[in-house]
Structure formats: structure tokens, C-alpha cells
Design a protein around this motif. Sequence first.
Motif, PDB file in Angstrom:
ATOM      1  N   LEU A  80      -2.882   0.835  -2.048  1.00  0.00           N
ATOM      2  CA  LEU A  80      -2.394   0.746  -3.694  1.00  0.00           C
ATOM      3  C   LEU A  80      -2.743  -0.520  -4.558  1.00  0.00           C
ATOM      4  CD1 LEU A  80      -0.273   2.965  -5.081  1.00  0.00           C
ATOM      5  CD2 LEU A  80      -0.346   2.963  -2.606  1.00  0.00           C
ATOM      6  N   SER A  81      -3.118  -1.640  -3.631  1.00  0.00           N
ATOM      7  CA  SER A  81      -3.659  -2.682  -4.223  1.00  0.00           C
ATOM      8  C   SER A  81      -4.894  -2.574  -4.750  1.00  0.00           C
ATOM      9  CB  SER A  81      -3.798  -3.911  -3.000  1.00  0.00           C
ATOM     10  OG  SER A  81      -4.912  -3.339  -1.980  1.00  0.00           O
ATOM     11  N   LYS A  82      -5.552  -1.338  -4.420  1.00  0.00           N
ATOM     12  CA  LYS A  82      -6.981  -0.978  -5.047  1.00  0.00           C
ATOM     13  C   LYS A  82      -6.789  -0.276  -6.401  1.00  0.00           C
ATOM     14  CE  LYS A  82      -8.713  -0.102  -0.194  1.00  0.00           C
ATOM     15  NZ  LYS A  82      -9.136   0.984   0.392  1.00  0.00           N
ATOM     16  N   THR A  83      -5.441   0.053  -6.915  1.00  0.00           N
ATOM     17  CA  THR A  83      -5.225   0.831  -7.924  1.00  0.00           C
ATOM     18  C   THR A  83      -5.101  -0.277  -9.185  1.00  0.00           C
ATOM     19  OG1 THR A  83      -2.821   1.040  -7.520  1.00  0.00           O
ATOM     20  CG2 THR A  83      -4.163   2.818  -6.847  1.00  0.00           C
ATOM     21  N   LYS A  84      -5.205   0.226 -10.379  1.00  0.00           N
ATOM     22  CA  LYS A  84      -4.942  -0.403 -11.509  1.00  0.00           C
ATOM     23  C   LYS A  84      -3.650  -0.467 -11.944  1.00  0.00           C
ATOM     24  CE  LYS A  84      -6.852  -0.925 -16.553  1.00  0.00           C
ATOM     25  NZ  LYS A  84      -7.696  -0.152 -17.350  1.00  0.00           N
ATOM     26  N   PRO A  85      -2.953  -1.706 -12.177  1.00  0.00           N
ATOM     27  CA  PRO A  85      -1.613  -1.469 -12.846  1.00  0.00           C
ATOM     28  C   PRO A  85      -1.384  -0.496 -14.006  1.00  0.00           C
ATOM     29  CG  PRO A  85      -2.187  -3.805 -12.290  1.00  0.00           C
ATOM     30  CD  PRO A  85      -3.309  -2.826 -12.321  1.00  0.00           C
ATOM     31  N   SER A  86      -0.448   0.521 -13.808  1.00  0.00           N
ATOM     32  CA  SER A  86      -0.248   1.328 -14.969  1.00  0.00           C
ATOM     33  C   SER A  86       0.849   2.252 -14.512  1.00  0.00           C
ATOM     34  CB  SER A  86      -1.245   2.531 -15.015  1.00  0.00           C
ATOM     35  OG  SER A  86      -0.971   3.505 -15.816  1.00  0.00           O
ATOM     36  N   LEU A  87       1.925   2.059 -15.528  1.00  0.00           N
ATOM     37  CA  LEU A  87       3.087   3.107 -15.684  1.00  0.00           C
ATOM     38  C   LEU A  87       2.802   4.438 -15.689  1.00  0.00           C
ATOM     39  CD1 LEU A  87       6.139   3.140 -15.244  1.00  0.00           C
ATOM     40  CD2 LEU A  87       6.395   2.683 -17.839  1.00  0.00           C
ATOM     41  N   ASN A  88       1.848   4.855 -16.424  1.00  0.00           N
ATOM     42  CA  ASN A  88       1.641   6.137 -16.537  1.00  0.00           C
ATOM     43  C   ASN A  88       0.989   6.927 -15.223  1.00  0.00           C
ATOM     44  OD1 ASN A  88       2.530   6.559 -19.075  1.00  0.00           O
ATOM     45  ND2 ASN A  88       0.561   5.798 -20.011  1.00  0.00           N
ATOM     46  N   ASN A  89       0.253   6.020 -14.353  1.00  0.00           N
ATOM     47  CA  ASN A  89      -0.402   6.461 -13.232  1.00  0.00           C
ATOM     48  C   ASN A  89       0.241   6.083 -11.856  1.00  0.00           C
ATOM     49  OD1 ASN A  89      -2.351   7.620 -15.040  1.00  0.00           O
ATOM     50  ND2 ASN A  89      -3.569   5.568 -14.811  1.00  0.00           N
ATOM     51  N   ALA A  90       1.443   5.402 -11.813  1.00  0.00           N
ATOM     52  CA  ALA A  90       2.217   4.848 -10.894  1.00  0.00           C
ATOM     53  C   ALA A  90       2.385   6.032  -9.641  1.00  0.00           C
ATOM     54  CB  ALA A  90       3.224   3.973 -11.211  1.00  0.00           C
ATOM     55  N   LEU A  91       3.201   7.099 -10.251  1.00  0.00           N
ATOM     56  CA  LEU A  91       3.481   7.962  -9.588  1.00  0.00           C
ATOM     57  C   LEU A  91       2.452   8.875  -8.706  1.00  0.00           C
ATOM     58  CD1 LEU A  91       5.804   9.614  -8.331  1.00  0.00           C
ATOM     59  CD2 LEU A  91       5.910  11.137 -10.473  1.00  0.00           C
ATOM     60  N   GLU A  92       1.268   8.964  -9.817  1.00  0.00           N
ATOM     61  CA  GLU A  92       0.272   9.819  -9.290  1.00  0.00           C
ATOM     62  C   GLU A  92      -0.509   8.964  -8.091  1.00  0.00           C
ATOM     63  OE1 GLU A  92      -4.148  11.175 -10.892  1.00  0.00           O
ATOM     64  OE2 GLU A  92      -2.471  10.642 -12.322  1.00  0.00           O
ATOM     65  N   ASN A  93      -0.410   7.754  -8.164  1.00  0.00           N
ATOM     66  CA  ASN A  93      -1.073   6.905  -7.103  1.00  0.00           C
ATOM     67  C   ASN A  93      -0.564   6.984  -5.815  1.00  0.00           C
ATOM     68  OD1 ASN A  93      -2.814   5.968  -8.907  1.00  0.00           O
ATOM     69  ND2 ASN A  93      -1.929   4.112  -9.603  1.00  0.00           N
ATOM     70  N   ILE A  94       0.916   6.974  -5.949  1.00  0.00           N
ATOM     71  CA  ILE A  94       1.806   6.942  -4.722  1.00  0.00           C
ATOM     72  C   ILE A  94       1.585   8.382  -4.155  1.00  0.00           C
ATOM     73  CG2 ILE A  94       4.137   7.059  -3.831  1.00  0.00           C
ATOM     74  CD1 ILE A  94       4.874   5.107  -6.112  1.00  0.00           C
ATOM     75  N   VAL A  95       1.649   9.467  -4.720  1.00  0.00           N
ATOM     76  CA  VAL A  95       1.393  10.783  -4.402  1.00  0.00           C
ATOM     77  C   VAL A  95       0.228  11.010  -3.836  1.00  0.00           C
ATOM     78  CG1 VAL A  95       1.495  13.326  -4.837  1.00  0.00           C
ATOM     79  CG2 VAL A  95       3.277  11.769  -5.650  1.00  0.00           C
ATOM     80  N   ARG A  96      -0.947  10.436  -4.442  1.00  0.00           N
ATOM     81  CA  ARG A  96      -2.244  10.346  -3.836  1.00  0.00           C
ATOM     82  C   ARG A  96      -2.401   9.731  -2.370  1.00  0.00           C
ATOM     83  NH1 ARG A  96      -4.816   7.640  -7.182  1.00  0.00           N
ATOM     84  NH2 ARG A  96      -5.341   9.369  -8.943  1.00  0.00           N
ATOM     85  N   PHE A  97      -1.579   8.561  -2.307  1.00  0.00           N
ATOM     86  CA  PHE A  97      -1.384   7.765  -0.890  1.00  0.00           C
ATOM     87  C   PHE A  97      -0.969   8.832   0.273  1.00  0.00           C
ATOM     88  CE2 PHE A  97       1.565   5.549   1.647  1.00  0.00           C
ATOM     89  CZ  PHE A  97       0.825   4.924   2.561  1.00  0.00           C
ATOM     90  N   LEU A  98       0.102   9.275  -0.152  1.00  0.00           N
ATOM     91  CA  LEU A  98       1.072  10.111   0.657  1.00  0.00           C
ATOM     92  C   LEU A  98       0.126  11.152   1.190  1.00  0.00           C
ATOM     93  CD1 LEU A  98       4.406  10.206  -1.333  1.00  0.00           C
ATOM     94  CD2 LEU A  98       3.929   8.870   0.789  1.00  0.00           C
ATOM     95  N   ARG A  99      -0.540  12.091   0.326  1.00  0.00           N
ATOM     96  CA  ARG A  99      -1.433  12.909   0.810  1.00  0.00           C
ATOM     97  C   ARG A  99      -2.594  12.798   1.582  1.00  0.00           C
ATOM     98  NH1 ARG A  99      -0.653  16.377  -5.033  1.00  0.00           N
ATOM     99  NH2 ARG A  99       1.274  17.215  -4.580  1.00  0.00           N
ATOM    100  N   LYS A 100      -3.026  11.656   1.300  1.00  0.00           N
ATOM    101  CA  LYS A 100      -4.377  10.977   2.068  1.00  0.00           C
ATOM    102  C   LYS A 100      -3.991  10.608   3.449  1.00  0.00           C
ATOM    103  CE  LYS A 100      -7.965   7.507   1.741  1.00  0.00           C
ATOM    104  NZ  LYS A 100      -8.523   6.324   1.000  1.00  0.00           N
ATOM    105  N   HIS A 101      -3.243   9.943   3.565  1.00  0.00           N
ATOM    106  CA  HIS A 101      -2.898   8.999   4.971  1.00  0.00           C
ATOM    107  C   HIS A 101      -1.824   9.650   5.636  1.00  0.00           C
ATOM    108  CE1 HIS A 101      -5.100   5.310   4.110  1.00  0.00           C
ATOM    109  NE2 HIS A 101      -4.802   5.411   2.602  1.00  0.00           N
ATOM    110  N   ARG A 102      -1.074  10.943   5.219  1.00  0.00           N
ATOM    111  CA  ARG A 102      -0.222  11.688   5.921  1.00  0.00           C
ATOM    112  C   ARG A 102       0.732  11.053   7.131  1.00  0.00           C
ATOM    113  NH1 ARG A 102      -0.132  16.669   4.281  1.00  0.00           N
ATOM    114  NH2 ARG A 102       0.482  17.273   6.333  1.00  0.00           N
ATOM    115  N   LEU A 103       0.969   9.810   6.676  1.00  0.00           N
ATOM    116  CA  LEU A 103       2.109   8.898   7.313  1.00  0.00           C
ATOM    117  C   LEU A 103       3.803   9.124   7.108  1.00  0.00           C
ATOM    118  CD1 LEU A 103       0.191   5.418   7.074  1.00  0.00           C
ATOM    119  CD2 LEU A 103      -0.069   6.973   8.951  1.00  0.00           C
TER     120      LEU A 103
END
Length: 293
Positions: A80-103
Motif C-alpha cells: 500500500l505504500s506504493k499507492t497514491k493517497p486518495s480517499l476515493n481509491n483507498a477501499l479499492e487499493n485495499i481490496v486489490r491487495f487482499l486479492r493479490k496476496h491471498r494472505l
Amino acid sequence: MAAEISYERVETLSELIGKLGLETIYFIEEKDKQLEAMRQLYAGTGHVGYVCLLAVSNALISYRLSVKGEEYWLTFSKELSKTKPSLNNALENIVRFLRKHRLNVVNLSQKTNRLKKLYSTNVVHVIFNNPEIYAKNIVSLWKDIGRVLHANPRSKTIVFSIKMFYYAYYASTGSRIKLPMEIPLPVDFRISTITLTSGLMRFRQPITLADKVKLLLSRYSDVVREIWSKISIKSNIPPLNLDALIWVFGRNISLQCTRKEIIHRTLEYLRELLGREPNALIKNLIYEFFKYC
């Protein structure tokens, strides 16, 4: 299954923890991998509110992970440190992480829906745009999150989200929030196990330690919170600060290890963590934490 609190043990541990003091626990917090994760996240994004929002969001869904919590949070911060600070994209960034890393895939749909509920409220706007408002009154954040999620504010993930806001704000600003006594610690496996191995809670009937832990997590979590709240008040250490101490001491707990093995591993870990031999007080606390393994 009848269980009872040992008030004698409450007094013993309160005295030791009180002697240890809040400054020592602050030192232990500095070594916490979750705090390190928040520092990495701020170093990459440079946005206090974004870091606080990501911390709270991830904490609310951090259960039944496929790796240790320390590894999970460091991986989360790296991504997530690679993402741009954005309230509109925060949730999308988290979900992308969850689906990518499968942890963190158990109940993924339920966890995603929980975050969607949070992001439909004004709470996320305050955290992102004015985190200092909640930093000045962290009890309000605690109550607001419980209210908008229609959840018990004393439940594990709700109070854990407050701890991670505390870490995120400190990592981003250098300003440490004074935590209140009224917010309890998150009751998890480590907390429940140490509650038993320290003799703070005892069962009248002989059952395995594993079964006792399950009962504490499912039926007696309020009692566990009550016990540690008493210790917090008597030692003058807020529960969420106390959680960092228990987390470190309980890092090497295993239901398959002997008392001798757990104490040895804990001492070795603390030598590495502290960069020196633990003093007599810390060693005494280790022995008391695992007295009834």
C-alpha cells in the motif's frame, strides 16, 4: 463449565507490570512490527490521514490470517505504500491487495462488505482529512466505528482498529496519543492463553489448555477483558498499551511446547528485541506469565 478469576494473581501481575512502567512498554512498542509497518506506509505515502485510514480499515478485517500478523502487516504496508493517497481509491487499493496476496481470504466477501459499510459513512472522511480530531478524542473514534458498523465496540477487531490508529498517527506525526483506560484490549489467542498460563483465570474441572483457550475466546471474552482492565487500572498502564507487552511476551506461545521451551524462546526473543539481557524484573514477569503452563 465453571471458571473463576484469581484476584491474588491479578495483584501479583499488577504489581510487576506497574514496576515495569509505561516508558518500558513504549520502548517495546517501538520494536513492534505493526508500528514498523505504519512507518513504512507513511514513508511511502507521506499522508497522515491516508495512513490512519488504511490502518483502521485493515485492522477491522485482520482475523483468520494465513500468516503471522507481523508478516501480514509488513506485506500490507509494502504494497500500500506504493499507492497514491486518495480517499476515493483507498477501499479499492485495499481490496486489490487482499486479492493479490491471498494472505487474508477467509470470509473475504464478508470482510469486503464490512469495509464498504465503513466507507459509506462520514467516519472515513474525518480520519482521512482531519485525523487530529480523533487523535484528540480517540474514545469518539472507538464509539463511532462501533456505531457505524453496528458492532460491539469492545469486540476484538474494533478495539484493534483503535490500537492501529494509535500506531499510525504516532508513526506519521511523532505525536503519541495518551490512550484511555476505558478502551479494552483485543481478546485473541495470545491474550487468552496468557490469561490461563499466568493463573489469572482457572477452571474447576480438568480440561486441556487448548479447550480452555477456546472457552475464553467464545464464552468468557468479557471476563478476560475485565481481568486485564483491573490489571491496567492497578498498574496504571492503559489496556491498549498493555496489549503490546502481552503480544511480545506471548509471541512464542504454543500449545505443543513445554513451559521450559516457551520461557527459553521468550527470553531469546527479548534478548534480540531489547539488544541486551532482560533485567530481573522482565525475567520475573516472564516466569509469572507462564507459571501455570
